[in-house]
Design a protein around this motif. Structure first.
Motif, PDB file in Angstrom:
ATOM      1  N   LEU A   4       0.558  -2.030  -0.258  1.00 39.47           N
ATOM      2  CA  LEU A   4       0.065   0.016   0.267  1.00 39.47           C
ATOM      3  C   LEU A   4       1.197   0.769   0.249  1.00 39.47           C
ATOM      4  CD1 LEU A   4      -2.941  -1.055   2.282  1.00 39.47           C
ATOM      5  CD2 LEU A   4      -2.702  -0.728  -0.033  1.00 39.47           C
ATOM      6  N   ALA A   5       0.407   1.790  -0.860  1.00 36.01           N
ATOM      7  CA  ALA A   5       1.536   3.749  -0.754  1.00 36.01           C
ATOM      8  C   ALA A   5       0.473   4.604   0.101  1.00 36.01           C
ATOM      9  CB  ALA A   5       1.015   4.194  -2.512  1.00 36.01           C
ATOM     10  N   VAL A   6       1.421   5.202   0.559  1.00 33.42           N
ATOM     11  CA  VAL A   6       0.293   6.215   1.689  1.00 33.42           C
ATOM     12  C   VAL A   6       0.997   7.729   0.988  1.00 33.42           C
ATOM     13  CG1 VAL A   6       0.158   6.558   4.060  1.00 33.42           C
ATOM     14  CG2 VAL A   6       0.361   4.489   3.873  1.00 33.42           C
ATOM     15  N   PHE A   7       0.436   8.403   1.169  1.00 28.84           N
ATOM     16  CA  PHE A   7       0.703  10.134   0.706  1.00 28.84           C
ATOM     17  C   PHE A   7      -0.211  10.445   1.943  1.00 28.84           C
ATOM     18  CE2 PHE A   7      -1.508   9.052  -3.230  1.00 28.84           C
ATOM     19  CZ  PHE A   7      -0.226   8.822  -4.404  1.00 28.84           C
ATOM     20  N   CYS A   8       0.936  11.249   2.767  1.00 31.84           N
ATOM     21  CA  CYS A   8       0.459  12.192   3.877  1.00 31.84           C
ATOM     22  C   CYS A   8       1.968  13.081   4.358  1.00 31.84           C
ATOM     23  CB  CYS A   8       1.409  11.152   5.566  1.00 31.84           C
ATOM     24  SG  CYS A   8       2.603   9.891   5.856  1.00 31.84           S
ATOM     25  N   GLY A   9       2.237  14.042   5.721  1.00 31.70           N
ATOM     26  CA  GLY A   9       2.493  14.976   5.293  1.00 31.70           C
ATOM     27  C   GLY A   9       4.173  14.758   5.830  1.00 31.70           C
ATOM     28  N   SER A  10       5.082  15.927   5.628  1.00 36.27           N
ATOM     29  CA  SER A  10       6.477  15.799   6.429  1.00 36.27           C
ATOM     30  C   SER A  10       6.664  16.886   7.006  1.00 36.27           C
ATOM     31  CB  SER A  10       7.160  16.522   4.749  1.00 36.27           C
ATOM     32  OG  SER A  10       6.828  17.591   4.057  1.00 36.27           O
ATOM     33  N   SER A  11       5.006  16.891   7.803  1.00 36.39           N
ATOM     34  CA  SER A  11       5.267  18.207   9.209  1.00 36.39           C
ATOM     35  C   SER A  11       4.475  16.868  10.285  1.00 36.39           C
ATOM     36  CB  SER A  11       4.693  19.599   8.764  1.00 36.39           C
ATOM     37  OG  SER A  11       5.180  20.023   8.078  1.00 36.39           O
ATOM     38  N   THR A  86      12.199  12.844 -10.696  1.00 34.90           N
ATOM     39  CA  THR A  86      11.967  13.579 -10.453  1.00 34.90           C
ATOM     40  C   THR A  86      11.295  13.444  -9.276  1.00 34.90           C
ATOM     41  OG1 THR A  86      10.582  12.862 -11.729  1.00 34.90           O
ATOM     42  CG2 THR A  86      12.538  14.499 -12.895  1.00 34.90           C
ATOM     43  N   MET A  87      10.252  14.258  -8.973  1.00 32.12           N
ATOM     44  CA  MET A  87       8.651  14.643  -7.939  1.00 32.12           C
ATOM     45  C   MET A  87       7.768  13.303  -8.880  1.00 32.12           C
ATOM     46  SD  MET A  87       8.979  15.522  -5.413  1.00 32.12           S
ATOM     47  CE  MET A  87       7.794  16.445  -4.367  1.00 32.12           C
ATOM     48  N   HIS A  88       8.089  13.907 -10.538  1.00 35.56           N
ATOM     49  CA  HIS A  88       6.628  12.770 -11.506  1.00 35.56           C
ATOM     50  C   HIS A  88       7.381  11.658 -10.953  1.00 35.56           C
ATOM     51  CE1 HIS A  88       5.197  16.386 -12.697  1.00 35.56           C
ATOM     52  NE2 HIS A  88       6.465  16.795 -13.135  1.00 35.56           N
ATOM     53  N   GLU A  89       8.519  11.382 -11.729  1.00 34.49           N
ATOM     54  CA  GLU A  89       8.771   9.516 -11.270  1.00 34.49           C
ATOM     55  C   GLU A  89       8.797   9.107 -10.067  1.00 34.49           C
ATOM     56  OE1 GLU A  89      12.767   8.863 -12.840  1.00 34.49           O
ATOM     57  OE2 GLU A  89      13.201  11.003 -13.621  1.00 34.49           O
ATOM     58  N   ARG A  90       9.080  10.179  -8.640  1.00 36.91           N
ATOM     59  CA  ARG A  90       8.481   9.117  -7.682  1.00 36.91           C
ATOM     60  C   ARG A  90       7.512   9.101  -7.262  1.00 36.91           C
ATOM     61  NH1 ARG A  90       8.386  13.225  -2.180  1.00 36.91           N
ATOM     62  NH2 ARG A  90       9.060  12.259  -0.469  1.00 36.91           N
ATOM     63  N   LYS A  91       6.150   9.686  -8.232  1.00 34.16           N
ATOM     64  CA  LYS A  91       4.633   8.995  -8.212  1.00 34.16           C
ATOM     65  C   LYS A  91       4.920   8.309  -8.843  1.00 34.16           C
ATOM     66  CE  LYS A  91       3.357  13.114  -8.959  1.00 34.16           C
ATOM     67  NZ  LYS A  91       2.341  14.870  -9.200  1.00 34.16           N
ATOM     68  N   ALA A  92       5.086   8.108  -9.961  1.00 35.74           N
ATOM     69  CA  ALA A  92       4.516   7.040 -11.206  1.00 35.74           C
ATOM     70  C   ALA A  92       5.068   5.815  -9.968  1.00 35.74           C
ATOM     71  CB  ALA A  92       5.544   7.474 -12.579  1.00 35.74           C
ATOM     72  N   LYS A  93       6.116   5.505  -9.848  1.00 38.70           N
ATOM     73  CA  LYS A  93       7.269   4.888  -9.351  1.00 38.70           C
ATOM     74  C   LYS A  93       6.832   4.027  -7.870  1.00 38.70           C
ATOM     75  CE  LYS A  93       9.720   1.686  -8.533  1.00 38.70           C
ATOM     76  NZ  LYS A  93      10.711   0.812 -10.087  1.00 38.70           N
ATOM     77  N   MET A  94       5.687   4.912  -6.970  1.00 38.63           N
ATOM     78  CA  MET A  94       4.755   4.766  -6.198  1.00 38.63           C
ATOM     79  C   MET A  94       3.529   3.885  -6.281  1.00 38.63           C
ATOM     80  SD  MET A  94       5.133   7.166  -3.235  1.00 38.63           S
ATOM     81  CE  MET A  94       3.864   6.961  -2.216  1.00 38.63           C
ATOM     82  N   ALA A  95       2.829   4.729  -7.424  1.00 36.47           N
ATOM     83  CA  ALA A  95       1.751   3.871  -7.950  1.00 36.47           C
ATOM     84  C   ALA A  95       2.179   2.858  -8.721  1.00 36.47           C
ATOM     85  CB  ALA A  95       1.553   5.087  -9.104  1.00 36.47           C
ATOM     86  N   ASP A  96       2.925   2.683  -9.461  1.00 37.22           N
ATOM     87  CA  ASP A  96       3.485   0.510 -10.140  1.00 37.22           C
ATOM     88  C   ASP A  96       3.731  -0.200  -9.241  1.00 37.22           C
ATOM     89  OD1 ASP A  96       4.090  -0.907 -12.606  1.00 37.22           O
ATOM     90  OD2 ASP A  96       5.819  -0.287 -11.129  1.00 37.22           O
ATOM     91  N   GLU A 112      -1.631  17.110  -3.806  1.00 39.68           N
ATOM     92  CA  GLU A 112      -1.780  16.771  -5.194  1.00 39.68           C
ATOM     93  C   GLU A 112      -1.635  15.708  -5.826  1.00 39.68           C
ATOM     94  OE1 GLU A 112       0.941  16.914  -8.626  1.00 39.68           O
ATOM     95  OE2 GLU A 112       1.849  15.805  -6.545  1.00 39.68           O
ATOM     96  N   GLU A 113      -0.871  14.644  -4.772  1.00 39.35           N
ATOM     97  CA  GLU A 113      -1.025  13.196  -4.909  1.00 39.35           C
ATOM     98  C   GLU A 113      -1.272  12.376  -4.610  1.00 39.35           C
ATOM     99  OE1 GLU A 113       3.910  12.180  -2.781  1.00 39.35           O
ATOM    100  OE2 GLU A 113       2.177  12.088  -1.538  1.00 39.35           O
ATOM    101  N   PHE A 114      -2.928  12.414  -4.391  1.00 39.44           N
ATOM    102  CA  PHE A 114      -4.166  12.440  -4.124  1.00 39.44           C
ATOM    103  C   PHE A 114      -5.199  12.365  -5.693  1.00 39.44           C
ATOM    104  CE2 PHE A 114      -8.928  13.018  -3.632  1.00 39.44           C
ATOM    105  CZ  PHE A 114      -9.000  12.029  -2.920  1.00 39.44           C
ATOM    106  N   PHE A 115      -4.810  13.455  -5.142  1.00 38.71           N
ATOM    107  CA  PHE A 115      -5.696  14.116  -7.054  1.00 38.71           C
ATOM    108  C   PHE A 115      -5.323  13.001  -8.190  1.00 38.71           C
ATOM    109  CE2 PHE A 115      -7.724  17.265  -4.124  1.00 38.71           C
ATOM    110  CZ  PHE A 115      -9.103  16.659  -4.513  1.00 38.71           C
ATOM    111  N   GLU A 116      -3.516  13.047  -8.340  1.00 37.64           N
ATOM    112  CA  GLU A 116      -3.594  11.871  -9.450  1.00 37.64           C
ATOM    113  C   GLU A 116      -3.555  10.942  -9.275  1.00 37.64           C
ATOM    114  OE1 GLU A 116      -0.032  12.839 -12.061  1.00 37.64           O
ATOM    115  OE2 GLU A 116       0.815  12.332 -10.304  1.00 37.64           O
ATOM    116  N   VAL A 117      -3.911  10.124  -8.401  1.00 35.85           N
ATOM    117  CA  VAL A 117      -4.052   8.735  -8.149  1.00 35.85           C
ATOM    118  C   VAL A 117      -5.789   8.910  -8.806  1.00 35.85           C
ATOM    119  CG1 VAL A 117      -1.833   7.869  -7.264  1.00 35.85           C
ATOM    120  CG2 VAL A 117      -4.398   8.293  -5.670  1.00 35.85           C
ATOM    121  N   PHE A 118      -5.884   9.712  -7.974  1.00 29.63           N
ATOM    122  CA  PHE A 118      -7.878   9.528  -7.893  1.00 29.63           C
ATOM    123  C   PHE A 118      -8.079  10.154  -9.527  1.00 29.63           C
ATOM    124  CE2 PHE A 118     -11.824  11.819  -8.119  1.00 29.63           C
ATOM    125  CZ  PHE A 118     -12.812  11.530  -7.164  1.00 29.63           C
ATOM    126  N   THR A 119      -7.463  10.623  -9.996  1.00 32.44           N
ATOM    127  CA  THR A 119      -8.339  11.056 -11.661  1.00 32.44           C
ATOM    128  C   THR A 119      -7.793  10.199 -12.812  1.00 32.44           C
ATOM    129  OG1 THR A 119      -7.379  13.670 -11.404  1.00 32.44           O
ATOM    130  CG2 THR A 119      -7.733  12.791 -13.738  1.00 32.44           C
TER     131      THR A 119
END
Length: 196
Positions: A4-11, A86-96, A112-119
């Motif tokens: 499972l990929a988890v998106f969350c804050g760095s704060s 890049t950040m784009h590669e990061r999201k693509a790799k996590m999704a993969d 932004e990460e959530f809306f991308e996978v949602f879309t």
């Protein structure tokens, strides 16, 4: 589900309740032998989540772009740390790597990460579930915005099912495992509008 990929804050956020929520999710992932895939950072909720999974005997894969690794926030104790350009590669790799997605509280980057996978789910690029762990009702305004999008006919109602909302990690993971994706987005011909 194995990953499972988890998106969350760095704060950490304004309340300790967010940290406690990240710890609960980390424990549940380890208990269910689900590998955490996340952004590879050692700080904020990201670091707490990874540390918890590791401490509980679980596996953690981090994916981090060079620009952040060079700022010395990369987690050095992960099962695997993947560095990308890049950040784009990061999201693509996590999704993969992931079988599904969970979103903890976070800021603009998390959304932004959530809306991308949602879309991507809307248009059929994947059929993986996405859940919002609604700690302290953090995502209540977002849920209201989704309802507003449906009401104003910018979001088809069936796509509300793409965002599974729960307050408890175990129930959220159970619902992700039972997920049935909606049909791929269909497009209706725009209404004829005469401009005077």
């Amino acid at each position: 589900m194995k990953h499972l990929a988890v998106f969350c804050g760095s704060s950490f956020g304004a309340s300790e309740i967010y940290t406690l929520g990240a710890i609960q999710l980390g424990k549940e992932l380890a208990r269910q032998n689900i590998t955490l895939v996340y952004g590879g950072s050692s700080i904020g909720l990201m670091g707490v989540l990874a540390d918890t999974v590791l401490r509980e005997g679980g596996q953690v894969i981090g994916v981090i772009p060079k620009i952040l690794e060079e700022r010395e926030i990369a987690h050095k104790g992960l099962t695997q740390l993947i560095t990308v350009e890049t950040m784009h590669e990061r999201k693509a790799k996590m999704a993969d790597l992931a079988d599904g997605f969970i979103v903890l509280p976070g800021g603009a980057g998390t959304l932004e990460e959530f809306f991308e996978v949602f879309t991507w789910g809307q248009i059929g690029l994947h059929q993986k579930p996405c859940g919002l762990l609604n700690i302290n009702q953090y995502y209540r305004p977002l849920i209201q915005l989704f309802d507003h999008m449906v009401e104003q006919q910018f979001l088809q109602k069936k796509y509300l099912a793409l965002a599974i909302v729960e307050e408890k990690p175990d129930i959220l993971i159970e619902r992700l495992a039972d997920y049935t994706p909606p049909t791929i987005k269909s497009y209706e011909k725009d209404k004829e509008i005469t401009v005077k």
